[in-house]
Write a protein that holds these residues in place. Structure first.
Motif, PDB file in Angstrom:
ATOM      1  N   ALA A   1       0.822  -1.212   0.000  1.00  0.00           N
ATOM      2  CA  ALA A   1       0.000   0.000   0.000  1.00  0.00           C
ATOM      3  C   ALA A   1       0.850   1.253   0.000  1.00  0.00           C
ATOM      4  O   ALA A   1       0.386   2.335  -0.379  1.00  0.00           O
ATOM      5  CB  ALA A   1      -0.931   0.003   1.209  1.00  0.00           C
TER       6      ALA A   1
ATOM      7  N   THR B   1       1.930   2.976   2.528  1.00  0.00           N
ATOM      8  CA  THR B   1       1.503   3.956   3.517  1.00  0.00           C
ATOM      9  C   THR B   1       1.549   3.332   4.896  1.00  0.00           C
ATOM     10  O   THR B   1       1.609   2.108   5.048  1.00  0.00           O
ATOM     11  CB  THR B   1       0.084   4.476   3.210  1.00  0.00           C
TER      12      THR B   1
ATOM     13  N   GLY C   1      -1.183   7.138   6.559  1.00  0.00           N
ATOM     14  CA  GLY C   1      -2.573   6.776   6.746  1.00  0.00           C
ATOM     15  C   GLY C   1      -3.159   7.630   7.847  1.00  0.00           C
ATOM     16  O   GLY C   1      -2.826   8.815   7.968  1.00  0.00           O
TER      17      GLY C   1
ATOM     18  N   ARG D   1      -9.648   1.738   9.325  1.00  0.00           N
ATOM     19  CA  ARG D   1      -9.493   0.594   8.417  1.00  0.00           C
ATOM     20  C   ARG D   1     -10.846   0.107   7.915  1.00  0.00           C
ATOM     21  O   ARG D   1     -10.992  -0.246   6.749  1.00  0.00           O
ATOM     22  CB  ARG D   1      -8.774  -0.547   9.122  1.00  0.00           C
TER      23      ARG D   1
ATOM     24  N   GLU E   1     -12.104   2.059   4.978  1.00  0.00           N
ATOM     25  CA  GLU E   1     -11.363   2.040   3.716  1.00  0.00           C
ATOM     26  C   GLU E   1     -12.153   1.294   2.651  1.00  0.00           C
ATOM     27  O   GLU E   1     -12.799   0.289   2.930  1.00  0.00           O
ATOM     28  CB  GLU E   1     -10.006   1.348   3.909  1.00  0.00           C
TER      29      GLU E   1
ATOM     30  N   THR F   1      -8.175  -1.833  -0.687  1.00  0.00           N
ATOM     31  CA  THR F   1      -7.090  -0.899  -0.396  1.00  0.00           C
ATOM     32  C   THR F   1      -6.252  -1.423   0.735  1.00  0.00           C
ATOM     33  O   THR F   1      -6.663  -2.291   1.472  1.00  0.00           O
ATOM     34  CB  THR F   1      -7.633   0.485  -0.039  1.00  0.00           C
TER      35      THR F   1
END
Length: 269
Positions: free
Chosen positions: A97, A99, A123, A262, A265, A269
Motif C-alpha cells: 500500500a 503507507t 494513513g 481501516r 477504507e 485498499t
C-alpha cells in the motif's frame, strides 16, 4: 532498508533518509504498519510499552529521530530533513500500500502533522498533546536561549524543571544531556508556537487529537484548535491523564481509531 536483526527488543533495522542519514528503528508485531514518533528527548526505547500493546493487532515501528539513540545526524538541521526521515520509514515499512499510520507524542505529533501536510503518504494520524500555544512557546524559548549559548546542562535543567513533557522511562542524566541539543530541533518543528492552521488545512488524513483531562487547561484548548483546523480531525480527552499518559490507557483509544479508519477504507485498499 538495511539488514534487520531480531532482538528481545523487537526487530531492529536501519533506513537511510534522503540526505543519507541512517535512521534506526525497532519493529514489533504483525499487521498493518503504525509508526510511533517520540517527543522531546524521546527514543525508540521509550515507546516500547505502547508499541507492545499496539503490536497485538498492528506492526508497530518506533524509531530514533535524528540526533538520538542509534540514528545519525547530518548538519545543518532542518525540519524538512526530519520529514524526509519519516517518509523513508513509511516507504520501508508501508508494504504494497506504500503507507503507514502514524502516532506522535507532543513535538512528535507536530512532526507527524507537518509530514502529513507535506504530502508524506501517511494513513490515519493520531497525536497526543501537540505543544502549540504561548505557554509551551515561552518554555521552549528559554531552553533555546541556553542552547544557543552552549549551556546544554542548563538547558536540560530548564526543560526538566517545567515537568511538562513526556520523556519516557527514567534515564540517567548523562543520557538525557547527550540528547539536549535535539530540544532545538523540537523548537524548530513547532515554530513560533501558534497553531499552524493553514498547514493543518492541507492534511488530508483522518486525524485524532488526544489530550489528558488532568493536564493544564491550555493543552485542551490547543488540542481542540488543532482538531478543528484539520479537515478530518476529531478530539478526545482521556479522563485523569496528564502529559505523561499511561500507555495502557492510550493504546486502546489509538487501536479503536485505527480499526475504525481501516473499516472505512474502500474494499481492496
Amino acid at each position: 532498508m538495511d539488514e534487520v536483526k531480531t532482538t528481545r527488543c523487537g526487530a531492529r533495522g536501519l533506513v537511510r533518509s534522503q540526505d543519507g542519514t541512517r535512521i534506526a528503528y525497532e519493529r514489533y508485531g504483525d499487521g498493518p504498519p503504525v509508526i510511533l514518533v517520540s517527543g522531546a528527548l524521546g527514543t525508540a526505547g521509550g515507546e516500547r510499552a505502547l508499541a507492545g500493546l499496539l503490536a497485538r493487532r498492528y506492526s508497530v515501528v518506533a524509531y530514533d529521530r535524528r540526533g538520538r539513540g542509534a540514528s545519525g545526524d547530518t548538519a545543518p538541521y532542518a525540519v524538512e530533513r526530519e520529514i524526509a526521515d519519516l517518509a523513508a520509514l513509511v516507504d520501508a515499512v508501508g508494504g504494497a500500500a506504500g503507507t503507514a499510520a502514524v502516532h506522535g507524542t507532543a513535538c512528535g505529533g507536530a512532526l507527524a502533522l507537518a509530514a502529513a501536510a507535506a504530502g508524506v503518504p501517511v494513513g490515519p494520524v493520531s497525536v497526543y498533546e501537540p505543544p502549540y500555544g504561548p505557554e509551551a512557546a515561552a518554555r521552549r524559548s528559554r531552553v533555546r536561549a541556553l542552547l544557543d549559548r552552549g549551556q546544554r546542562g542548563a538547558a536540560l535543567d530548564a526543560f526538566l524543571a517545567e515537568g511538562a513533557e513526556a520523556i519516557g522511562p527514567a534515564r540517567p542524566r548523562p543520557a538525557l544531556e547527550a540528547l539536549a541539543h535535539t530540544l532545538a530541533y523540537d523548537d524548530a518543528v513547532v515554530g513560533d508556537g501558534a497553531v499552524p492552521a493553514a498547514r493543518l488545512g492541507r492534511v488530508h488524513a483522518r486525524v485524532l487529537v488526544v489530550d489528558g483531562g488532568a493536564s493544564p487547561s491550555w493543552t485542551r484548548r490547543v488540542a481542540r484548535s488543532v482538531a478543528a483546523a484539520v479537515p478530518r480531525g476529531r478530539h478526545r480527552t482521556l479522563t485523569g491523564q496528564t502529559h505523561q499518559v499511561a500507555p495502557h490507557v492510550l493504546a486502546p483509544v489509538l487501536a479503536g481509531f485505527l480499526d475504525e479508519c481501516r473499516a472505512e477504507e474502500p474494499a481492496g485498499t
